[in-house]
Design an enzyme around this catalytic site. Structure first.
Site, PDB file in Angstrom:
ATOM      1  N   HIS B  46       0.694  -1.230  -0.068  1.00  0.00           N
ATOM      2  CA  HIS B  46       0.023  -0.047  -0.117  1.00  0.00           C
ATOM      3  C   HIS B  46       0.989   1.253  -0.048  1.00  0.00           C
ATOM      4  O   HIS B  46       0.371   2.430   0.258  1.00  0.00           O
ATOM      5  CB  HIS B  46      -0.784   0.073   1.170  1.00  0.00           C
ATOM      6  CG  HIS B  46      -2.071  -0.998   1.194  1.00  0.00           C
ATOM      7  ND1 HIS B  46      -1.940  -2.291   0.909  1.00  0.00           N
ATOM      8  CD2 HIS B  46      -3.385  -0.903   0.878  1.00  0.00           C
ATOM      9  CE1 HIS B  46      -3.022  -3.101   0.716  1.00  0.00           C
ATOM     10  NE2 HIS B  46      -3.815  -1.996   0.818  1.00  0.00           N
ATOM     11  N   VAL B 173      -0.276   0.715  17.365  1.00  0.00           N
ATOM     12  CA  VAL B 173      -1.187   0.982  16.586  1.00  0.00           C
ATOM     13  C   VAL B 173      -1.678  -0.365  15.935  1.00  0.00           C
ATOM     14  O   VAL B 173      -0.803  -1.240  15.530  1.00  0.00           O
ATOM     15  CB  VAL B 173      -0.544   1.765  15.262  1.00  0.00           C
ATOM     16  CG1 VAL B 173      -1.584   1.948  14.186  1.00  0.00           C
ATOM     17  CG2 VAL B 173       0.023   3.239  16.013  1.00  0.00           C
ATOM     18  N   MET B 176      -5.604  -3.193  10.785  1.00  0.00           N
ATOM     19  CA  MET B 176      -6.037  -4.451  10.363  1.00  0.00           C
ATOM     20  C   MET B 176      -7.003  -4.385   9.125  1.00  0.00           C
ATOM     21  O   MET B 176      -7.835  -3.515   9.315  1.00  0.00           O
ATOM     22  CB  MET B 176      -6.442  -5.441  11.593  1.00  0.00           C
ATOM     23  CG  MET B 176      -7.844  -5.011  11.980  1.00  0.00           C
ATOM     24  SD  MET B 176      -8.289  -6.065  13.488  1.00  0.00           S
ATOM     25  CE  MET B 176      -9.096  -7.475  12.705  1.00  0.00           C
TER      26      MET B 176
END
Lengths: 347, 347
Positions: B46, B173, B176
């Protein structure tokens, strides 16, 4: 063996049991109603089955039957309470209703509580927020009973996390815990001599297994989604204990008291019509749910269901046919209702 | 094959590529920085890998390089924007910063956006909220690419869900997605000729499998936690599309455009010190994280890590040794930076 008992009979018997445990009539009625509803919805493990353990905790002084939520902080849309170790259900219902009220005023309401006790079925409160017409989000911080991913000892909580949508054609409610299967579910499979449908933990040699008894022995239940479940659980713990300004799971571990005794909980209610009109939002939800439910099933014998829809079917069946309850639990609840508080927790 | 490229070189090359795609200099710089950071943190799928697809979407008109968030609703602590199909990153950064600002004013800030595009790495925005000192929660509604539990066709989104905690000794953090493995991860294993560490979906005969190629063929990726993952995804979709007053996953499916084109996103920032002082909350967090990280490891070669800690180690390594990037992607990005927009998406 299980039998089926009518809603009113189960509710009234639990109410008598809770009065014997020291709750006043109003509180006993509220708690009995919720235990009975959870069993009616098919969540026996956190419904009627928990009554004996609750009574045991009151006897030990871990739950104060007269404890009430006390406001300890307020900032606009957010309120913080001390639960004074009162019954988890009465405390959580109070907080739920405050969150709904704050959302009426501000569009969103955030209520946190510390020093409270086991709220029983997590979904109860998110369902209640959804039934009031708001979006509900709730979770807790609790003691460690699940290994962190990569560990072989209990090191994080099996926290419930709930999200509920007030769809008028049937609430859609996520009510999930962070483990793939609860310990209560493992017991159900073990007693029935069955393997779990999918691996649910590790055996003592460290192998992933579907054998419920082996997992009970190792205490290594599997986080849902492997590493995802234990990461999620830890973050829920950190946020809840901060916002409630109460004990984290690690602090509860140090106290070595039972499940969710002195824990923190978070209740969020949000007006779903902040930016869209009610009719179009409800239509959008109906369309989304209908599309999910009409997905091609992988097994022609089963239809696809959105979360909460199965619960509503079980609720309807229970109201028509009586509520499923383990015979041994039912004997215990009747004994407590008759005044015998010396029960052993078999749940 | 992968190579390592210095942060500044990668960032500047992506920036040139994005300017060629039609972004102005400021927007190109912002997006390039975030793509580069995501790759530096180890989320290549990503990060830099998405640059060619982004350019393709701009060329198709699915992303408007000049689209900007436009305020369409405001109620106290909550704001709603129309993203005008602008770049997902610039839109989401804007919303993140608004949520932080609203939380400064009200203790909690809720920002929603509709008609926006892929925000790339979900964790970017929760990390940013945490780095500002607030608790961050964010998620999206998106098109169906994962089967609902009990279905064999894509019927729900693989939505990211993020929660971030502003711990001063290292942010914690959760970032998911709702599937056990992303399609991008399946490709990585297939190309390496490896099986997945755990089952990641079903083959075309309906058997659970760890073979990445078989899952890619069937398009039946496994929801994380089986039934839990797809239930969670559906509820995230329903809530995001209502609060943003935009398109649900089903409506995006009808449009048949690419990933997250025209989607809804939610950004929540919460002041962690609403009810506790900063020093005691930070101490509580340190204690909880230290206890989780010191859990006895199941394999003596690996230590237990809280979510986000691995990311920070990868970030540090990338800054010292260069950022890992697939050679073919790097060739593509350089070609776009040199003015050739006719790239094929191989990510």
């Amino acid at each position: 063996m299980s039998i089926r008992v009518g809603f009113d009979i189960l509710e009234n018997t639990i109410k008598k049991a809770l009065i014997n445990a020291g709750l006043n009539e109003d509180r006993a009625a509220l708690c009995a109603g919720i235990h009975t509803e959870s069993s009616a919805d098919g969540v026996e493990s956190h419904g009627a089955n928990r009554v004996p353990r609750f009574v045991k905790y009151v006897k030990r002084g871990w739950v104060n039957p007269n404890g009430e939520p006390e406001l300890v902080g307020k900032k606009g849309l957010a309120e913080n309470y001390d639960g004074n170790l009162g019954p988890g259900i009465t405390n959580a219902i109070f907080c739920t209703d405050r969150a709904i009220k704050l959302a009426d005023e501000h569009g969103i309401g955030l209520v946190t509580i510390k020093n409270t006790t086991h709220w029983m079925r997590g979904g109860t409160y998110a369902w209640r927020i959804a039934e009031s017409g708001k979006i509900g989000i709730s979770w807790i911080a609790t003691e460690s009973c699940m290994p962190m991913w990569g560990s072989d000892e209990p090191s994080v909580g099996n926290n419930p996390f709930c999200m509920a949508v007030p769809r008028e054609n049937g609430e859609i409610v996520l009510d999930m815990a962070m483990s793939q299967y609860a310990y209560g579910k493992l017991g159900v499979y073990r007693l029935a001599g069955k393997q779990l449908p999918y691996p649910g933990g590790f055996d003592e040699a460290g192998n992933l297994t579907s054998d419920p008894g082996e997992i009970e022995k190792s205490r290594r239940i599997l986080p849902a989604g492997y590493w995802k479940g234990s990461s999620f659980a830890l973050v829920l713990d950190l946020i809840a204990s901060a916002l409630a300004n109460g004990k984290s799971g690690a602090e509860l571990d140090d106290e070595k008291k039972g499940s969710c005794t002195g824990c923190c909980q978070v209740f969020i209610a949000i007006d779903p019509y902040l930016f869209g009109d009610k009719e179009s939002i409800q239509r959008k939800w109906d369309y989304r749910v209908q599309r999910a439910d009409s997905a091609h099933p992988s097994n022609i014998k089963f239809s696809v269901k959105s979360p909460g829809e199965g619960t509503m079917e079980r609720r309807k069946y229970s109201m028509e046919n009586g509520i499923n309850i383990d015979e041994k639990i039912w004997v215990q609840i009747k004994a407590i209702a008759d005044g015998d508080l010396n029960i052993v927790d078999i749940s």
